[in-house]
Write an enzyme that holds these catalytic residues in place. Structure first.
Site, PDB file in Angstrom:
ATOM      1  N   ASP A   1     -10.460  62.472  24.598  1.00 10.41           N
ATOM      2  CA  ASP A   1      -9.055  62.787  24.854  1.00 10.41           C
ATOM      3  C   ASP A   1      -8.264  62.463  23.584  1.00 10.41           C
ATOM      4  O   ASP A   1      -8.533  61.478  22.901  1.00 10.41           O
ATOM      5  CB  ASP A   1      -8.551  61.942  26.036  1.00 10.41           C
TER       6      ASP A   1
ATOM      7  N   GLU B   1      -5.137  67.653  27.290  1.00  9.13           N
ATOM      8  CA  GLU B   1      -5.734  67.261  26.009  1.00  9.13           C
ATOM      9  C   GLU B   1      -7.115  66.656  26.195  1.00  9.13           C
ATOM     10  O   GLU B   1      -7.654  66.001  25.291  1.00  9.13           O
ATOM     11  CB  GLU B   1      -4.837  66.256  25.286  1.00  9.13           C
TER      12      GLU B   1
END
Length: 522
Positions: free
Chosen positions: A378, A421
């Site tokens: 991430d 993300e």
């Protein structure tokens, strides 16, 4: 009636039957008249030549058949004089008379046919007599000849009709075979799952449907400025690529036949040292768009010039139409599959496809005793990028991370954008230690990267990654994903920009990266 008063034919009959004036009175003139009438009423003309070549008998039928009078032939005339008269009148040539005399001397029966001035056809039979001399009969065979001619014409018409029927039947059978071949080709083409399968089917089908031919299929590249060689059959060597202007069919927008017509100008893509006598170039048109080119060369050893007719050309054109529709379908299917399996922003696989591949890989690993590793990472502090530089900059950053992920991991390693993300990578045949090393190297490469958006240098970008492996940490996809996510969040809690295994086993990447790379996609 005196002997001198008898007609020549009657006196001829007397000679032929050894009748004299003395015994004629004894036998009676009635019998003589009957016999004379019988001779004159015969359907055949009759001449009797003595052994010395003198006419001894000629009946009235002869004169009617030959359209002659007694000045042409009469009893007592020599055969030499008769033949000489035929030559003088143009009824025969000297060579013909000489051949006829030779055959008479052989004393073998023979037959000749001649046409008289009236147009009638007469059959002449010459037979030797035991007493010497010859008997010659003349028969009108005009009607028989006409019947034979009519029968011959009728037989010719019947033979022509039979030949036409056979040709029509053969053509119909050929059309049925072509229809069956096209149907089978279409069925195979419609079942293709990929463009590579389609090319292989085209290669095999063209070699079978056009035995003795060779050729190649070209497909337009994505840039539309070149055509790439897709597949070949026969003796043709693969040409990697050609330009559209290299082929007359693409330049003219219709099929091109080399070897027929007024102008014989070969295409540039055909090798000059081995130009076939006949070849076809057919544009592959799908949904109004030219997608490629089908080139078929006919070898003279396998194809006669008469065999390369319009029907064969039309059959080749129908094959190209089937191929064009199949290419359009496969490309559409690939586009739809790409849209359904790819993330539109980053180009990585989407969550749905990733889950399908992961379940399949874990199931196979369980059957074969293999290992699989899952990396979840991430982007750190991604919300601040959106807040500080806007969502466009955030999208740019996600695209850059997707591009770096594609470059670093191999094709058999499934890279996916889970959402937002967050990204995941499935690595087959890899344990936790191997995946940790790969992840460390990957986040180091991201840390070393400079990101510019619209000529503005963005703050350093880092990612945090979590790892879980099968069967070391979990044996189901659900447990594997959960453990990798937990490890990723542990990495963030421990300071970010690091890799964690389940149980908060953390590895902080080194920061001594010698070379900084720059990414400027904005």
């Amino acid at each position: 009636m005196s002997d001198q008063a008898l007609p020549n034919r009657t006196r001829a009959y007397d000679l032929y039957t050894n009748t004299t004036p003395a015994n004629r009175d004894t036998n009676g003139s009635a019998e003589q008249r009957i016999r004379s009438e019988v001779l004159d009423s015969m359907e055949q003309g009759v001449i009797v030549w003595s052994d010395s070549g003198v006419c001894e008998l000629v009946n009235a039928r002869y004169y009617r058949l030959m359209n002659q009078g007694e000045d042409y032939l009469h009893v007592g005339m020599s055969r030499t004089a008769y033949f000489q008269g035929m030559v003088e009148r143009g009824d025969a040539t000297t060579e013909m008379i000489e051949q006829l005399e030779t055959r008479l001397l052989s004393r073998e029966p023979f037959r000749i046919e001649r046409e008289v001035g009236s147009g009638a056809m007469i059959a002449v039979y010459i037979r030797p007599m035991q007493s010497g001399g010859h008997v010659v009969t003349y028969t009108d065979i005009t009607d028989s000849k006409k019947s034979q001619k009519a029968l011959h014409k009728a037989m010719e018409r019947a033979e022509n009709a039979e030949l036409s029927a056979r040709q029509a039947l053969a053509l119909e059978q050929e059309r049925k075979e072509e229809t069956h071949s096209l149907s089978e080709l279409s069925d195979w083409l419609q079942c293709c799952k990929s463009i590579d399968e389609l090319y292989e089917i085209v290669r095999q089908a063209m070699a079978v449907m056009f035995v003795g031919s060779s050729g190649q299929l070209f497909i337009y590249s994505n840039s539309r400025d070149m055509l790439d060689g897709a597949v070949t059959w026969g003796d043709t060597e693969l040409i990697r690529n050609i330009q559209p202007q290299d082929c007359w069919s693409l330049r003219r927008g219709r099929r091109f036949e080399y070897g027929v017509g007024v102008v014989q100008f070969p295409c540039n893509h055909v090798q000059s040292e081995s130009i076939p006598e006949r070849y076809l170039c057919l544009p592959i048109i799908a949904q109004g768009d030219t997608v490629g080119l089908l080139h078929i060369a006919f070898e003279t050893a396998a194809f006669e010039a008469s065999a390369i007719d319009e029907n064969l050309v039309l059959f080749a054109q129908r094959c190209s139409e089937q191929i064009s529709m199949a290419i359009a379908n496969v490309k559409l299917r690939d586009e739809l599959h790409e849209q359904s399996t790819r993330d539109p922003l980053t180009g990585l696989y989407n969550r749905r496809y990733f889950l399908e591949r992961s379940r399949s890989a874990i199931s196979m690993a369980g059957r074969e005793g293999g290992t699989i590793a899952l990396i979840s990472f991430d982007a750190d502090n991604f919300k601040s990028y959106n807040d500080s530089y806007g969502h466009d900059a955030g999208d740019y950053l996600l695209c850059a991370l997707g591009e770096l992920t594609r470059r670093y991991f191999n094709d058999d390693e499934v890279c996916c954008r889970i959402g937002g993300e967050e990204f995941s990578i499935l690595i087959p045949d890899c344990d936790a230690a191997g995946a940790r090393q790969r992840a460390i190297e990957f986040i180091q490469s991201i840390e070393a990267q400079e990101f510019r958006y619209r000529d503005q240098l963005l703050p350093k970008v880092t990612v945090s990654a979590g790892i879980a492996s099968c069967p070391e940490h979990a044996t189901t996809l659900q447990d594997l994903s959960r453990l990798a996510d937990i490890a990723m969040y542990d990495a963030k809690e421990l300071g970010k920009n690091r890799v964690c295994l389940p149980g908060k086993q953390s590895t902080a990447p080194t920061t001594s990266i010698p070379v900084h790379q720059q990414s400027d996609l904005g």
